[in-house]
Structure formats: C-alpha cells, structure tokens
Design an enzyme around this catalytic site. Structure first.
Site, PDB file in Angstrom:
ATOM      1  N   CYS A   7       0.862  -1.188   0.000  1.00  0.00           N
ATOM      2  CA  CYS A   7       0.000   0.000   0.000  1.00  0.00           C
ATOM      3  C   CYS A   7       0.894   1.234   0.000  1.00  0.00           C
ATOM      4  O   CYS A   7       2.062   1.152  -0.401  1.00  0.00           O
ATOM      5  CB  CYS A   7      -0.974  -0.022   1.180  1.00  0.00           C
ATOM      6  N   ASN A  10       2.294   1.461   4.347  1.00  0.00           N
ATOM      7  CA  ASN A  10       2.617   0.169   4.998  1.00  0.00           C
ATOM      8  C   ASN A  10       2.327   0.214   6.505  1.00  0.00           C
ATOM      9  O   ASN A  10       3.017  -0.403   7.302  1.00  0.00           O
ATOM     10  CB  ASN A  10       4.083  -0.254   4.745  1.00  0.00           C
ATOM     11  N   CYS A  12      -1.441   0.763   7.408  1.00  0.00           N
ATOM     12  CA  CYS A  12      -2.883   0.473   7.556  1.00  0.00           C
ATOM     13  C   CYS A  12      -3.301  -0.784   6.782  1.00  0.00           C
ATOM     14  O   CYS A  12      -3.610  -1.811   7.371  1.00  0.00           O
ATOM     15  CB  CYS A  12      -3.727   1.659   7.095  1.00  0.00           C
ATOM     16  N   ARG A  13      -3.334  -0.694   5.445  1.00  0.00           N
ATOM     17  CA  ARG A  13      -3.932  -1.765   4.641  1.00  0.00           C
ATOM     18  C   ARG A  13      -3.023  -2.968   4.441  1.00  0.00           C
ATOM     19  O   ARG A  13      -3.429  -4.110   4.702  1.00  0.00           O
ATOM     20  CB  ARG A  13      -4.364  -1.206   3.265  1.00  0.00           C
ATOM     21  N   SER A  14      -1.795  -2.745   3.961  1.00  0.00           N
ATOM     22  CA  SER A  14      -0.956  -3.917   3.652  1.00  0.00           C
ATOM     23  C   SER A  14      -0.531  -4.709   4.896  1.00  0.00           C
ATOM     24  O   SER A  14      -0.406  -5.934   4.809  1.00  0.00           O
ATOM     25  CB  SER A  14       0.252  -3.536   2.779  1.00  0.00           C
ATOM     26  N   ASP A 123      -8.606   3.664   1.761  1.00  0.00           N
ATOM     27  CA  ASP A 123      -7.517   3.904   2.713  1.00  0.00           C
ATOM     28  C   ASP A 123      -8.090   4.383   4.044  1.00  0.00           C
ATOM     29  O   ASP A 123      -8.553   5.518   4.143  1.00  0.00           O
ATOM     30  CB  ASP A 123      -6.556   4.944   2.142  1.00  0.00           C
TER      31      ASP A 123
HETATM   32  P1  4NP Z   1      -1.797   2.799   4.124  1.00  0.00           P
HETATM   33  O1  4NP Z   1      -2.396   4.184   4.678  1.00  0.00           O
HETATM   34  O2  4NP Z   1      -1.242   3.102   2.746  1.00  0.00           O
HETATM   35  O3  4NP Z   1      -2.963   1.874   4.067  1.00  0.00           O
HETATM   36  O4  4NP Z   1      -0.729   2.378   5.102  1.00  0.00           O
HETATM   37  C1  4NP Z   1      -1.647   5.352   4.760  1.00  0.00           C
HETATM   38  C2  4NP Z   1      -0.825   5.560   5.826  1.00  0.00           C
HETATM   39  C3  4NP Z   1      -0.123   6.746   5.921  1.00  0.00           C
HETATM   40  C4  4NP Z   1      -0.240   7.707   4.931  1.00  0.00           C
HETATM   41  C5  4NP Z   1      -1.060   7.476   3.853  1.00  0.00           C
HETATM   42  C6  4NP Z   1      -1.763   6.309   3.765  1.00  0.00           C
HETATM   43  N1  4NP Z   1       0.455   8.924   5.031  1.00  0.00           N
HETATM   44  O5  4NP Z   1       0.220   9.820   4.191  1.00  0.00           O
HETATM   45  O6  4NP Z   1       1.280   9.114   5.950  1.00  0.00           O
END
Ligand code: 4NP
Length: 152
Positions: A7, A10, A12-14, A123
């Site tokens: 994702c 790294n 939340c989702r992955s 997300d």
């Molecule tokens: P992820 O979510 O891609 O599912 O881990 C996010 C976590 C952090 C950020 C964006 C998306 N960020 O902008 O810091």
C-alpha cells in the site's frame, strides 16, 4: 508462493493483508512467505496503525510485531506475486519494474475477489472504516489462497 502486499504507508492496509494471509497460510501448514511494504517512505520502521492492530486483534490476529518498510526494486526478485491495494500503488510499483516479467507479478488484490473490477481497498488512514477494510481483505485473501494453492 512468496507474496508481497503493498500500500502507500505500509501501516494500515498492507499490514492487515499480510496478517490475514499469514494467518490463513499458517492454519493450512503451507510453506509460503508473506510480507508487506509501502511505496512511500514516511513510516519506515513504524508499527501498524492502531486501527489495524485493533481490528486484527478482534479477529484473533496479532500484527504488532510488523514494522513498515519501503517497496524496492529487489522485491521483484524476492516475490512471485505483488498485490497492490489501489491503482496508485499499482502504478508506483510498475514504475520500478525492469521488464515485462516484473510487471506480470503485479495485481490489484481486490481483482481476486471482484474479478476485472479494478476496485481499490479504501484507505482507512484518511476515512476510518478499519472493520470494512478487514472484511474486504479477508475475502480477497481467501481467494488468493484458494487460487494459488490449486496451482501448487
Ligand atoms: P496505508 O495508509 O497506505 O494503508 O498504510 C496510509 C498511511 C499513511 C499515509 C497514507 C496512507 N500517510 O500519508 O502518511
């Protein structure tokens, strides 16, 4: 099988996808390698988001030991399958590919549960909804497991 979940951050989702598929693989005694990474660098070394840790724990899965890392070109050599959470992740991964063989390893994870729909895993970092994300990923991981177990 060696499968990498990817994702943006790294956190939340992955990490959830990694935890869910690792749990399924373990329960079936399969010798698969499952990992996750982010296309971005902001959260390198961080544990998963509390929302992901909590929803995983509610489903009997411990992801607290995971630490975020950034996707790198080397991952094309280290994994058979690279599963992107959304189309931006997909494009960012493919941009690092060296050849057609690398590109063929990359797929949108929800195309396993919703073929050809090119759906994104929303997300939860921006919108919340960790429970819905868990359910989507659990369904997709079950399809990933079934498909690639058959092929072994
Ligand atoms: P992820 O979510 O891609 O599912 O881990 C996010 C976590 C952090 C950020 C964006 C998306 N960020 O902008 O810091």
């Amino acid at each position: 099988m060696k499968i990498l979940m990817v994702c943006l951050g790294n956190i939340c989702r992955s990490p959830l996808a990694e935890g869910i598929l690792s749990d399924m693989v373990k329960k079936q005694n399969l010798d698969w390698k499952i990992d996750s990474a982010g296309t971005g660098s902001w959260h390198i070394g961080d544990p998963p988001h509390n929302g992901s840790i909590t929803v995983a724990a509610q489903n009997g899965i411990d992801i607290t030991q995971q630490r975020a890392r950034q996707f790198s070109k080397r991952d094309f050599d280290d994994f058979d399958l690279i599963l992107a959470m959304d189309s931006q992740n997909f494009r960012d991964i493919v941009a690092l590919a060296s050849d057609e063989r690398d590109i063929e390893k990359v797929e949108l994870i929800l195309n396993y549960s919703h073929p050809k729909m090119n759906m994104a895993v929303p997300d939860p970092y921006f919108t919340g909804g960790f429970g819905d994300v868990f359910d989507l990923l659990e369904d997709a991981c079950q399809h990933v497991l079934n498909k690639h177990k058959e092929q072994e």
